[in-house]
Design a protein around this motif. Sequence first.
Motif, short mmCIF file in Angstrom:
data_model
loop_
_atom_site.label_atom_id
_atom_site.label_comp_id
_atom_site.label_asym_id
_atom_site.label_seq_id
_atom_site.Cartn_x
_atom_site.Cartn_y
_atom_site.Cartn_z
N SER A 65 -87.21 11.57 51.01
CA SER A 65 -87.61 12.01 52.21
C SER A 65 -88.82 11.65 52.53
CB SER A 65 -87.47 13.74 52.12
OG SER A 65 -88.01 14.06 50.69
N THR A 66 -89.14 11.68 54.02
CA THR A 66 -90.53 11.18 54.36
C THR A 66 -91.56 12.19 54.00
OG1 THR A 66 -91.93 10.30 56.06
CG2 THR A 66 -90.14 12.18 56.78
N ARG B 279 -91.17 17.09 38.63
CA ARG B 279 -90.60 15.91 39.33
C ARG B 279 -90.01 14.99 38.34
NH1 ARG B 279 -95.26 14.41 40.71
NH2 ARG B 279 -95.79 14.92 42.90
N GLY C 31 -86.57 21.92 44.57
CA GLY C 31 -87.34 23.04 44.86
C GLY C 31 -88.59 22.62 44.68
N GLN D 87 -94.04 8.78 43.75
CA GLN D 87 -94.27 9.27 42.50
C GLN D 87 -92.84 9.57 41.91
OE1 GLN D 87 -97.83 12.19 42.07
NE2 GLN D 87 -97.36 11.94 44.30
N LEU D 88 -92.10 9.97 42.91
CA LEU D 88 -90.70 10.25 42.43
C LEU D 88 -90.01 9.01 42.26
CD1 LEU D 88 -88.45 12.49 41.79
CD2 LEU D 88 -87.95 12.69 44.41
N TYR E 297 -90.12 3.53 57.64
CA TYR E 297 -89.14 4.68 58.14
C TYR E 297 -89.26 4.51 59.77
CZ TYR E 297 -88.80 6.88 53.52
OH TYR E 297 -88.47 6.96 52.25
N GLU E 298 -90.23 3.78 60.10
CA GLU E 298 -90.35 3.70 61.74
C GLU E 298 -89.56 2.56 62.26
OE1 GLU E 298 -92.83 4.24 59.56
OE2 GLU E 298 -94.19 5.83 60.46
N ASN F 231 -92.44 3.42 46.04
CA ASN F 231 -93.68 3.19 45.43
C ASN F 231 -94.10 4.45 44.99
OD1 ASN F 231 -94.01 3.49 48.03
ND2 ASN F 231 -96.00 3.21 47.87
N TYR G 246 -91.99 21.28 43.33
CA TYR G 246 -92.78 20.68 42.06
C TYR G 246 -93.64 21.39 41.33
CZ TYR G 246 -91.36 16.18 44.50
OH TYR G 246 -90.61 15.27 45.14
N ARG H 70 -92.91 0.29 52.43
CA ARG H 70 -93.52 -0.11 53.43
C ARG H 70 -94.76 -0.95 53.29
NH1 ARG H 70 -96.16 5.19 56.40
NH2 ARG H 70 -96.76 6.46 54.65
#
Length: 292
Positions: free
Chosen positions: A73-74, A173, A140, A10-11, A53-54, A8, A142, A33
């Motif tokens: 990635s978080t 992005r 790199g 942006q990327l 992720y937890e 959900n 954004y 989540r």
Amino acid sequence: MIAITGANGQLGRATIDYLLDKISPSQLVAVVRNPSSVQGLWNNQVQVRQAAYEEPGKLEAAFNGVHTLLQISTTSTGDAGVRQELNVVEAAKRAGVQHICYTSSLQADATADFTCSRQAAATEAAIRASGMQYTFLRNGLYMELILQLAGEVFEGGDICYPAKYARVSFVSRNDIAEALSKLVTGGSDKNRIYEITGSRAWSFYDVCEMLRQEKRLCCRYISISEEEYRAVLQSLPIDADLAELLCSMASGISAGEFSHTGDDLEKILGRPPMQLRSFIKGLQYEFHPAIG
Ligand SMILES: NC(=O)c1ccc[n+]([C@@H]2O[C@H](COP(=O)([O-])OP(=O)(O)OC[C@H]3O[C@@H](n4cnc5c(N)ncnc54)[C@H](OP(=O)(O)O)[C@@H]3O)[C@@H](O)[C@H]2O)c1
């Protein structure tokens, strides 16, 4: 089946939009989540599975039947961030995922100034050790962050940032999303590392010059000290972890950690990536509270 975490964000959303041009929604799983954040998206045709992720057990269940995992990635940092990313890797391994495509950090390095670069290096090491096939997109900075770093220029302000003459190979992005969609559906080139950058690197003096030329803004770039920057951040209503992350980013930029350029992105896309000048030209005035 392909699953994508942070679906959900942006990327994540942009990547799913590109993926849906290539594969059927029935081949996709969006892991989020908070499922209400994607309600109504993608014509409700993409399967949504809930896991943070937890939550190792929920992550493993969410990856059931998944061949390729796109691990975004978080946004957490410090010990919590490292743990969250390892949770994803371990759950993927237990669930039988064959291939992880991970959004890493440009030239990820365990000794970098930039916290996220160190965190990404730890996650990359865990993925390599897991034996799963991997693709690392070492992204790199954004271009879209310029709005946050330089937001006050639209209110007649200057860019005050502690980067001296250091250069940044800003990348869009949206280009990263397109590249991700191509790599996870491409089916080849496993165990590859891509440094995802713009084709040139620019200093904040250059950014200012482009803002003057393309947007007719009378801004200046003032390279402040890291101490001044820290004081500015401390005066803002942001939490201490974010302030630390931003300080480490500025320090990484100064140290040249975001200046690498290459043609990996152009090769994946099969066209030149978005140029910084075009991005700046297309900027619409919007109020973005500056963070620096
Ligand atoms: N290269 C760069 O310049 C740059 C800049 C910013 C971020 N990044 C990194 O690139 C990633 C993707 O960027 P983006 O623009 O899509 O960021 P974003 O819009 O902030 O999205 C972050 C995504 O990560 C999810 N997430 C964060 N913590 C989570 C947790 N504990 N459990 C499950 N999901 C979690 C978020 O879910 P919620 O919506 O539920 O929070 C969201 O889906 C970021 O997460 C960050 O690691 C890179």
